[in-house]
Write a protein that holds these residues in place. Structure first.
Motif, PDB file in Angstrom:
ATOM      1  N   HIS A 137      -4.737  -8.803   0.106  1.00 29.78           N
ATOM      2  CA  HIS A 137      -4.188  -9.286   0.925  1.00 29.78           C
ATOM      3  C   HIS A 137      -5.150  -9.274   2.001  1.00 29.78           C
ATOM      4  O   HIS A 137      -6.293  -8.605   2.137  1.00 29.78           O
TER       5      HIS A 137
ATOM      6  N   ASP B  51      -6.702   5.919   6.371  1.00 31.14           N
ATOM      7  CA  ASP B  51      -6.815   4.533   6.993  1.00 31.14           C
ATOM      8  C   ASP B  51      -6.730   4.655   8.443  1.00 31.14           C
ATOM      9  O   ASP B  51      -5.797   5.298   9.073  1.00 31.14           O
TER      10      ASP B  51
ATOM     11  N   HIS C  61      -5.402  -9.470   6.708  1.00 26.70           N
ATOM     12  CA  HIS C  61      -4.529  -9.455   8.205  1.00 26.70           C
ATOM     13  C   HIS C  61      -5.722  -9.386   9.185  1.00 26.70           C
ATOM     14  O   HIS C  61      -6.754  -8.954   8.879  1.00 26.70           O
TER      15      HIS C  61
ATOM     16  N   GLN D 154      -3.530   7.494   2.500  1.00 27.15           N
ATOM     17  CA  GLN D 154      -3.047   6.488   1.607  1.00 27.15           C
ATOM     18  C   GLN D 154      -3.615   7.059  -0.034  1.00 27.15           C
ATOM     19  O   GLN D 154      -4.686   7.883  -0.040  1.00 27.15           O
TER      20      GLN D 154
ATOM     21  N   ILE E  95      -3.246  -1.499  14.606  1.00 29.17           N
ATOM     22  CA  ILE E  95      -1.845  -2.123  14.334  1.00 29.17           C
ATOM     23  C   ILE E  95      -1.235  -1.924  15.808  1.00 29.17           C
ATOM     24  O   ILE E  95      -0.506  -2.986  16.154  1.00 29.17           O
TER      25      ILE E  95
ATOM     26  N   ALA F 246       0.538   3.713   1.856  1.00 27.88           N
ATOM     27  CA  ALA F 246       0.127   4.419   2.972  1.00 27.88           C
ATOM     28  C   ALA F 246       1.305   4.998   3.677  1.00 27.88           C
ATOM     29  O   ALA F 246       2.161   4.532   3.904  1.00 27.88           O
TER      30      ALA F 246
ATOM     31  N   HIS G 104      -7.587  -2.541  -3.669  1.00 28.27           N
ATOM     32  CA  HIS G 104      -8.207  -1.266  -3.969  1.00 28.27           C
ATOM     33  C   HIS G 104      -7.886  -1.089  -5.336  1.00 28.27           C
ATOM     34  O   HIS G 104      -6.995  -1.414  -5.829  1.00 28.27           O
TER      35      HIS G 104
ATOM     36  N   HIS H  15      -8.884  -7.964   0.969  1.00 28.49           N
ATOM     37  CA  HIS H  15      -9.385  -6.701   0.377  1.00 28.49           C
ATOM     38  C   HIS H  15      -8.045  -6.101  -0.593  1.00 28.49           C
ATOM     39  O   HIS H  15      -6.987  -6.341  -0.487  1.00 28.49           O
TER      40      HIS H  15
ATOM     41  N   ARG I 162     -11.566   2.879   6.179  1.00 31.67           N
ATOM     42  CA  ARG I 162     -11.114   4.090   5.240  1.00 31.67           C
ATOM     43  C   ARG I 162     -12.148   5.177   5.646  1.00 31.67           C
ATOM     44  O   ARG I 162     -13.336   4.871   5.693  1.00 31.67           O
TER      45      ARG I 162
ATOM     46  N   ARG J 111       0.791  -1.327  -0.022  1.00 28.43           N
ATOM     47  CA  ARG J 111      -0.126  -0.092  -0.053  1.00 28.43           C
ATOM     48  C   ARG J 111       0.826   1.329  -0.098  1.00 28.43           C
ATOM     49  O   ARG J 111       2.025   1.221   0.733  1.00 28.43           O
TER      50      ARG J 111
ATOM     51  N   LEU K 158      -6.369   1.863  11.528  1.00 24.49           N
ATOM     52  CA  LEU K 158      -6.280   0.348  12.065  1.00 24.49           C
ATOM     53  C   LEU K 158      -5.726   0.342  13.440  1.00 24.49           C
ATOM     54  O   LEU K 158      -5.387   1.137  14.123  1.00 24.49           O
TER      55      LEU K 158
ATOM     56  N   TRP L  81      -3.087   3.317  14.469  1.00 27.73           N
ATOM     57  CA  TRP L  81      -2.295   3.558  13.387  1.00 27.73           C
ATOM     58  C   TRP L  81      -3.228   4.634  12.686  1.00 27.73           C
ATOM     59  O   TRP L  81      -4.571   4.278  12.530  1.00 27.73           O
TER      60      TRP L  81
HETATM   61  C1  1HN Z   1      -3.435  -2.101   4.779  1.00 27.09           C
HETATM   62  O1  1HN Z   1      -3.785  -3.481   4.479  1.00 27.09           O
HETATM   63  C2  1HN Z   1      -4.115  -1.047   4.321  1.00 27.09           C
HETATM   64  O2  1HN Z   1      -5.592  -2.442   2.844  1.00 27.09           O
HETATM   65  C3  1HN Z   1      -3.749   0.226   4.826  1.00 27.09           C
HETATM   66  O3  1HN Z   1      -5.653  -0.401   2.665  1.00 27.09           O
HETATM   67  C4  1HN Z   1      -3.037   0.356   5.492  1.00 27.09           C
HETATM   68  C5  1HN Z   1      -1.143  -0.250   7.056  1.00 27.09           C
HETATM   69  C6  1HN Z   1      -0.404  -1.464   7.627  1.00 27.09           C
HETATM   70  C7  1HN Z   1      -0.755  -2.739   7.098  1.00 27.09           C
HETATM   71  C8  1HN Z   1      -1.795  -3.018   6.114  1.00 27.09           C
HETATM   72  C9  1HN Z   1      -5.255  -1.028   3.164  1.00 27.09           C
HETATM   73  C10 1HN Z   1      -2.315  -0.474   6.128  1.00 27.09           C
HETATM   74  C11 1HN Z   1      -2.395  -1.708   5.631  1.00 27.09           C
END
Ligand code: 1HN
Length: 379
Positions: free
Chosen positions: A121, A176, A123, A110, A180, A87, A164, A162, A129, A85, A178, A106
């Protein structure tokens, strides 16, 4: 992650609640150090403060600066497998250079260039968003293309695939959020790569996502889907609905009916339609509208939050810091620091002339553990 105590720096001091310094006491303390032991009496105020003492600092990031740098990154840094990303995270100045807005959250801007894709991917981190300006990107969540437009909130529960896709001939930015840092501290993260490219069928740009068609009808859920789900199956909360809810709250106030948080301050919370609770298991998200000329009562909350100004201008005070803010600006409210918001009459293009603020916080984690607390000064 925490370094509350340093076992090598135990010194006897002549202070209330402390034993009288003596050679024997020093010898005892060297014995503690040798055995990696720390007595409570030297540490209690740091370990158990009378109220939260956040390591994070109040801080503001200006949208124009974020956007300029994200645009530059768009020209220099490709998006693809590996980096995943484009980001760029907000790093709280008091958190040691780590990419954390707060100890649990976090936040990032982005950016996708015209016709660019970000690969699939998933997680365990919960994410969302929020779009402060622009349109043209579809986030493809569990193979469902979901439009992203100004004012839309798009939750994205953990472990859901997901990607984009920017279908437009213009770049688009969004933020974004998260959990994290929380998952880093609890060591609970898993991550998996998905397909390198989305299919042609997912490259379409529908006005409404399938999730919207299934779950986007107020007060109505599909009978076919049983039980509560940990995060919202509704993948986009559209600005038109959020705006109408806030407008109605303030109109009701004008008519003498209850519903606002306090006079001149309307707010709505994004909820999971399968539970009525928070939209994500670990992240609370809300939209606030403060009428121009209104100043909110200083409010403290256990846990931290991040705000983005959606529209209007005003002055925000967090602890000892005060900033004039405008569209897109982002700021951090550390745990238990008082926050108050003053909305200014502005020449913005907003319908309401009010100050609209998007907010997210770690409150669901605290609420699940009975640790959520709020204090309103003068309340
Ligand atoms: C992530 O998957 C996204 O999917 C945005 O847009 C920020 C920051 C760390 C790890 C994965 C996304 C992220 C992220």
């Amino acid at each position: 992650m925490t370094d509350v105590v340093s076992p090598v720096s135990l010194t006897a001091v002549d202070a209330p609640g402390q034993p009288t310094p003596s050679p024997e006491l020093e010898q005892l303390y060297r014995g503690f150090e040798r055995e990696l032991l720390v007595p409570l009496w030297t540490e209690i105020s740091g370990l158990m403060p009378v109220h939260p003492q956040s390591k994070a600092a109040p801080h503001v990031w200006r949208w124009q600066n974020l956007l300029e740098l994200a645009d530059r990154a768009g020209q220099l840094v490709p998006v693809g497998r590996g980096g995943e990303r484009r980001a760029i995270a907000l790093a709280n100045p008091a958190l040691g250079g780590r990419p954390y807005a707060t100890p649990t959250l976090w936040a990032a801007i982005q950016y996708l260039m015209p016709c660019e894709d970000a690969p699939e991917h998933r997680h365990t981190q919960n994410a969302f968003r929020f779009v402060v300006e622009g349109e043209g990107v579809w986030t493809v969540v569990g193979r469902d293309p979901v439009p992203m437009r100004r004012g839309d909130f798009l939750p994205q529960g953990g472990w859901i695939w997901h990607a984009h896709h920017n279908a437009a001939d213009r770049p688009m930015a969004w933020i974004d959020g998260l959990d994290i840092p929380f998952q880093y501290a609890t060591e609970t993260q898993f991550f998996e790569f998905g397909r390198d490219a989305i299919s042609e069928e997912e490259r379409v740009s529908p006005d409404r996502s399938r999730a919207q068609r299934l779950w986007g009808h107020p007060g109505l859920r599909p009978v076919s889907v049983p039980g509560p789900q940990p995060s919202s199956p509704l993948l986009n909360y559209r600005w038109a609905d959020t705006d109408a809810a806030l407008t109605d709250q303030l109109d009701l106030e004008d008519e003498g009916f209850p519903g606002t948080v306090e006079p001149g301050h309307a707010a709505v919370r994004y909820t999971n339609p399968t539970t009525g609770g928070d939209v994500l298991a670990t992240i609370r998200a809300e939209m606030h509208r403060v009428r121009s000329g209104t100043e909110t009562a200083p409010r403290r909350e256990a846990g931290s939050s991040v705000f983005q100004v959606f529209d209007g201008t005003g002055t925000v005070t967090v602890g000892d810091s005060s900033w004039r803010v405008e569209r897109g600006d982002m700021f951090v409210v550390p745990s238990w620091q008082p926050l108050s918001i003053r909305s200014e009459a502005s020449a913005s293009d907003s319908d309401s002339g009010a100050l609209d603020l998007f907010r997210f916080s770690d409150t669901p984690i605290l609420a699940a553990l009975g640790l959520d607390r709020v204090a309103v000064d003068g309340g």
